[in-house]
Each structure stands twice: as structure tokens, then as C-alpha cells.
Design a protein around this motif. Structure first.
Motif, PDB file in Angstrom:
ATOM      1  N   MET A   1       0.831  -1.162   0.000  1.00 19.37           N
ATOM      2  CA  MET A   1       0.000   0.000   0.000  1.00 19.37           C
ATOM      3  C   MET A   1       0.883   1.234   0.000  1.00 19.37           C
ATOM      4  O   MET A   1       1.759   1.362   0.831  1.00 19.37           O
ATOM      5  CB  MET A   1      -0.880  -0.029   1.247  1.00 19.37           C
ATOM      6  CG  MET A   1      -1.919   1.004   1.242  1.00 19.37           C
ATOM      7  SD  MET A   1      -3.106   0.888   2.600  1.00 19.37           S
ATOM      8  CE  MET A   1      -2.909  -0.690   3.275  1.00 19.37           C
ATOM      9  N   ARG A   2       0.666   2.142  -0.913  1.00 18.79           N
ATOM     10  CA  ARG A   2       1.453   3.369  -1.011  1.00 18.79           C
ATOM     11  C   ARG A   2       0.737   4.497  -0.299  1.00 18.79           C
ATOM     12  O   ARG A   2      -0.471   4.524  -0.195  1.00 18.79           O
ATOM     13  CB  ARG A   2       1.619   3.765  -2.474  1.00 18.79           C
ATOM     14  CG  ARG A   2       2.590   2.948  -3.222  1.00 18.79           C
ATOM     15  CD  ARG A   2       2.832   3.489  -4.628  1.00 18.79           C
ATOM     16  NE  ARG A   2       2.092   4.677  -4.975  1.00 18.79           N
ATOM     17  CZ  ARG A   2       1.316   4.788  -6.051  1.00 18.79           C
ATOM     18  NH1 ARG A   2       1.165   3.788  -6.870  1.00 18.79           N
ATOM     19  NH2 ARG A   2       0.703   5.912  -6.331  1.00 18.79           N
ATOM     20  N   GLU A   3       1.526   5.463   0.141  1.00 20.49           N
ATOM     21  CA  GLU A   3       0.952   6.661   0.728  1.00 20.49           C
ATOM     22  C   GLU A   3       1.371   7.841  -0.137  1.00 20.49           C
ATOM     23  O   GLU A   3       2.538   8.007  -0.450  1.00 20.49           O
ATOM     24  CB  GLU A   3       1.469   6.854   2.150  1.00 20.49           C
ATOM     25  CG  GLU A   3       0.963   8.108   2.775  1.00 20.49           C
ATOM     26  CD  GLU A   3       1.743   8.488   4.008  1.00 20.49           C
ATOM     27  OE1 GLU A   3       1.847   9.695   4.239  1.00 20.49           O
ATOM     28  OE2 GLU A   3       2.247   7.608   4.698  1.00 20.49           O
ATOM     29  N   VAL A   4       0.395   8.645  -0.529  1.00 25.94           N
ATOM     30  CA  VAL A   4       0.674   9.837  -1.310  1.00 25.94           C
ATOM     31  C   VAL A   4      -0.042  10.992  -0.645  1.00 25.94           C
ATOM     32  O   VAL A   4      -1.261  11.001  -0.541  1.00 25.94           O
ATOM     33  CB  VAL A   4       0.197   9.678  -2.772  1.00 25.94           C
ATOM     34  CG1 VAL A   4       0.426  10.944  -3.556  1.00 25.94           C
ATOM     35  CG2 VAL A   4       0.883   8.502  -3.430  1.00 25.94           C
ATOM     36  N   ALA A   5       0.718  11.982  -0.167  1.00 25.41           N
ATOM     37  CA  ALA A   5       0.171  13.178   0.467  1.00 25.41           C
ATOM     38  C   ALA A   5      -0.832  12.821   1.566  1.00 25.41           C
ATOM     39  O   ALA A   5      -1.902  13.397   1.660  1.00 25.41           O
ATOM     40  CB  ALA A   5      -0.456  14.095  -0.561  1.00 25.41           C
ATOM     41  N   GLY A   6      -0.483  11.839   2.408  1.00 29.82           N
ATOM     42  CA  GLY A   6      -1.328  11.480   3.528  1.00 29.82           C
ATOM     43  C   GLY A   6      -2.521  10.612   3.178  1.00 29.82           C
ATOM     44  O   GLY A   6      -3.367  10.356   4.002  1.00 29.82           O
ATOM     45  N   LYS A   7      -2.613  10.154   1.939  1.00 33.51           N
ATOM     46  CA  LYS A   7      -3.739   9.318   1.530  1.00 33.51           C
ATOM     47  C   LYS A   7      -3.242   7.937   1.160  1.00 33.51           C
ATOM     48  O   LYS A   7      -2.198   7.783   0.572  1.00 33.51           O
ATOM     49  CB  LYS A   7      -4.467   9.941   0.342  1.00 33.51           C
ATOM     50  CG  LYS A   7      -5.078  11.276   0.688  1.00 33.51           C
ATOM     51  CD  LYS A   7      -5.952  11.781  -0.407  1.00 33.51           C
ATOM     52  CE  LYS A   7      -6.531  13.115   0.008  1.00 33.51           C
ATOM     53  NZ  LYS A   7      -7.647  13.493  -0.748  1.00 33.51           N
TER      54      LYS A   7
ATOM     55  N   ASP B   1      -8.597   8.305   2.878  1.00 32.17           N
ATOM     56  CA  ASP B   1      -7.925   9.481   3.429  1.00 32.17           C
ATOM     57  C   ASP B   1      -7.848   9.426   4.962  1.00 32.17           C
ATOM     58  O   ASP B   1      -7.770  10.452   5.629  1.00 32.17           O
ATOM     59  CB  ASP B   1      -8.620  10.758   2.982  1.00 32.17           C
ATOM     60  CG  ASP B   1     -10.068  10.831   3.445  1.00 32.17           C
ATOM     61  OD1 ASP B   1     -10.620   9.798   3.879  1.00 32.17           O
ATOM     62  OD2 ASP B   1     -10.657  11.929   3.368  1.00 32.17           O
ATOM     63  N   CYS B   2      -7.815   8.233   5.523  1.00 27.65           N
ATOM     64  CA  CYS B   2      -7.765   8.033   6.976  1.00 27.65           C
ATOM     65  C   CYS B   2      -6.549   8.761   7.563  1.00 27.65           C
ATOM     66  O   CYS B   2      -5.418   8.551   7.126  1.00 27.65           O
ATOM     67  CB  CYS B   2      -7.683   6.543   7.288  1.00 27.65           C
ATOM     68  SG  CYS B   2      -7.486   6.192   9.051  1.00 27.65           S
ATOM     69  N   VAL B   3      -6.799   9.611   8.544  1.00 26.57           N
ATOM     70  CA  VAL B   3      -5.726  10.397   9.145  1.00 26.57           C
ATOM     71  C   VAL B   3      -4.754   9.516   9.944  1.00 26.57           C
ATOM     72  O   VAL B   3      -3.579   9.854  10.095  1.00 26.57           O
ATOM     73  CB  VAL B   3      -6.300  11.542  10.022  1.00 26.57           C
ATOM     74  CG1 VAL B   3      -6.943  11.000  11.281  1.00 26.57           C
ATOM     75  CG2 VAL B   3      -5.239  12.562  10.355  1.00 26.57           C
ATOM     76  N   PHE B   4      -5.232   8.367  10.419  1.00 25.24           N
ATOM     77  CA  PHE B   4      -4.391   7.485  11.227  1.00 25.24           C
ATOM     78  C   PHE B   4      -3.482   6.581  10.392  1.00 25.24           C
ATOM     79  O   PHE B   4      -2.413   6.189  10.846  1.00 25.24           O
ATOM     80  CB  PHE B   4      -5.258   6.581  12.113  1.00 25.24           C
ATOM     81  CG  PHE B   4      -6.102   7.307  13.112  1.00 25.24           C
ATOM     82  CD1 PHE B   4      -5.527   8.056  14.120  1.00 25.24           C
ATOM     83  CD2 PHE B   4      -7.482   7.225  13.061  1.00 25.24           C
ATOM     84  CE1 PHE B   4      -6.297   8.711  15.048  1.00 25.24           C
ATOM     85  CE2 PHE B   4      -8.268   7.877  13.994  1.00 25.24           C
ATOM     86  CZ  PHE B   4      -7.679   8.621  14.988  1.00 25.24           C
ATOM     87  N   ALA B   5      -3.934   6.199   9.218  1.00 29.36           N
ATOM     88  CA  ALA B   5      -3.270   5.160   8.419  1.00 29.36           C
ATOM     89  C   ALA B   5      -1.765   5.379   8.201  1.00 29.36           C
ATOM     90  O   ALA B   5      -0.989   4.439   8.362  1.00 29.36           O
ATOM     91  CB  ALA B   5      -3.984   4.974   7.085  1.00 29.36           C
ATOM     92  N   PRO B   6      -1.323   6.574   7.847  1.00 27.30           N
ATOM     93  CA  PRO B   6       0.119   6.729   7.591  1.00 27.30           C
ATOM     94  C   PRO B   6       0.993   6.568   8.844  1.00 27.30           C
ATOM     95  O   PRO B   6       2.173   6.254   8.747  1.00 27.30           O
ATOM     96  CB  PRO B   6       0.243   8.156   7.059  1.00 27.30           C
ATOM     97  CG  PRO B   6      -1.119   8.547   6.635  1.00 27.30           C
ATOM     98  CD  PRO B   6      -2.064   7.789   7.507  1.00 27.30           C
ATOM     99  N   TYR B   7       0.414   6.763  10.031  1.00 23.22           N
ATOM    100  CA  TYR B   7       1.203   6.804  11.257  1.00 23.22           C
ATOM    101  C   TYR B   7       0.995   5.584  12.156  1.00 23.22           C
ATOM    102  O   TYR B   7       1.802   5.344  13.051  1.00 23.22           O
ATOM    103  CB  TYR B   7       0.884   8.092  12.022  1.00 23.22           C
ATOM    104  CG  TYR B   7       0.789   9.248  11.061  1.00 23.22           C
ATOM    105  CD1 TYR B   7       1.919   9.697  10.373  1.00 23.22           C
ATOM    106  CD2 TYR B   7      -0.437   9.824  10.753  1.00 23.22           C
ATOM    107  CE1 TYR B   7       1.831  10.709   9.434  1.00 23.22           C
ATOM    108  CE2 TYR B   7      -0.532  10.842   9.812  1.00 23.22           C
ATOM    109  CZ  TYR B   7       0.609  11.275   9.158  1.00 23.22           C
ATOM    110  OH  TYR B   7       0.512  12.262   8.224  1.00 23.22           O
ATOM    111  N   PHE B   8      -0.072   4.836  11.903  1.00 26.93           N
ATOM    112  CA  PHE B   8      -0.374   3.645  12.684  1.00 26.93           C
ATOM    113  C   PHE B   8      -0.700   2.490  11.743  1.00 26.93           C
ATOM    114  O   PHE B   8      -1.862   2.137  11.547  1.00 26.93           O
ATOM    115  CB  PHE B   8      -1.542   3.908  13.646  1.00 26.93           C
ATOM    116  CG  PHE B   8      -1.275   5.056  14.594  1.00 26.93           C
ATOM    117  CD1 PHE B   8      -0.419   4.887  15.675  1.00 26.93           C
ATOM    118  CD2 PHE B   8      -1.849   6.300  14.393  1.00 26.93           C
ATOM    119  CE1 PHE B   8      -0.160   5.933  16.543  1.00 26.93           C
ATOM    120  CE2 PHE B   8      -1.595   7.350  15.253  1.00 26.93           C
ATOM    121  CZ  PHE B   8      -0.745   7.175  16.331  1.00 26.93           C
TER     122      PHE B   8
END
Length: 114
Positions: free
Chosen positions: A1-7, A28-35
Motif C-alpha cells: 500500500m502506497r501513501e501519497v500526500a497522507g492518503k 484518506d484516513c488520518v491514522f493510516a500513515p502513522y499507525f
């Protein structure tokens, strides 16, 4: 899963936060990139100490470039609060400072007897 600009891009399992909260993990889950899903213990301790709603608000109020540091800091502080509910990180810092002070005193004594 890639992250692009927090999405999140692509499929995959829900992030650790959405999994714990038993909700659908939006793109666009705010938690996904950090958890991430493979580290559920991180969000579990953050949720226990700070609450998902407070973490959500905090992350949303920060500029995207600072959210990663905030996520890591929240995990660190939450783990410290689990170990020491009253003082958290401050207790660890205070303990280390006392050790430094004691070692500096010992070093000064040792250097005085040379």
C-alpha cells in the motif's frame, strides 16, 4: 500500500487504528500513515492514554509534514505513561538527569584524587 500526500493508495487491511476502533478505513484516513496495520500495539497504547478522538483532532490540526513526528511522539509518550502514569516521559527524563548528576559528582571526586 502506497501513501501519497497522507492518503492511502490501493487495497489492503485497515490501519491499526481503524481495526481497533472497528471501523472502515477510508482512503484518506488520518491514522493510516502513522499507525500501520502491522503495528497494532502502537495505536492501542496511544488510544488507551489519549483517546482516538483527541489524537484525530491533534493530527488534523497539524501540517502534514509534522504529523509523522507527532505520531511517533504520541507513541513514545503513551508507552511512557503506561509505565509511569503520573509522570510519563518527564519521570524518565528526571531519573536520567539524577543519574547524570550522580555520575558527574563521582567523576569530579575521582578527578580530585588524581
Amino acid at each position: 500500500m502506497r501513501e501519497v500526500a497522507g492518503k492511502r493508495q490501493g487495497g489492503g487491511s485497515p490501519c491499526a487504528a481503524c481495526k481497533l476502533l472497528r471501523r472502515r478505513c477510508a482512503e484518506d484516513c488520518v491514522f493510516a500513515p502513522y499507525f500501520p496495520a502491522d503495528q497494532p500495539h502502537k495505536f492501542a497504547s496511544v488510544h488507551k492514554v489519549f483517546g482516538a478522538s483527541n489524537v484525530n483532532k491533534l493530527l488534523q490540526e497539524l501540517p502534514v509534514q509534522h504529523r509523522s513526528d507527532a505520531g511517533a511522539t504520541l507513541v513514545y509518550e503513551a508507552n511512557a505513561r503506561v509505565r509511569d502514569p503520573l509522570y510519563g516521559c518527564v519521570g524518565a527524563i528526571s531519573s536520567l538527569q539524577q543519574q547524570v548528576d550522580a555520575l558527574q559528582t563521582q567523576l569530579a571526586i575521582a578527578q580530585a584524587y588524581r
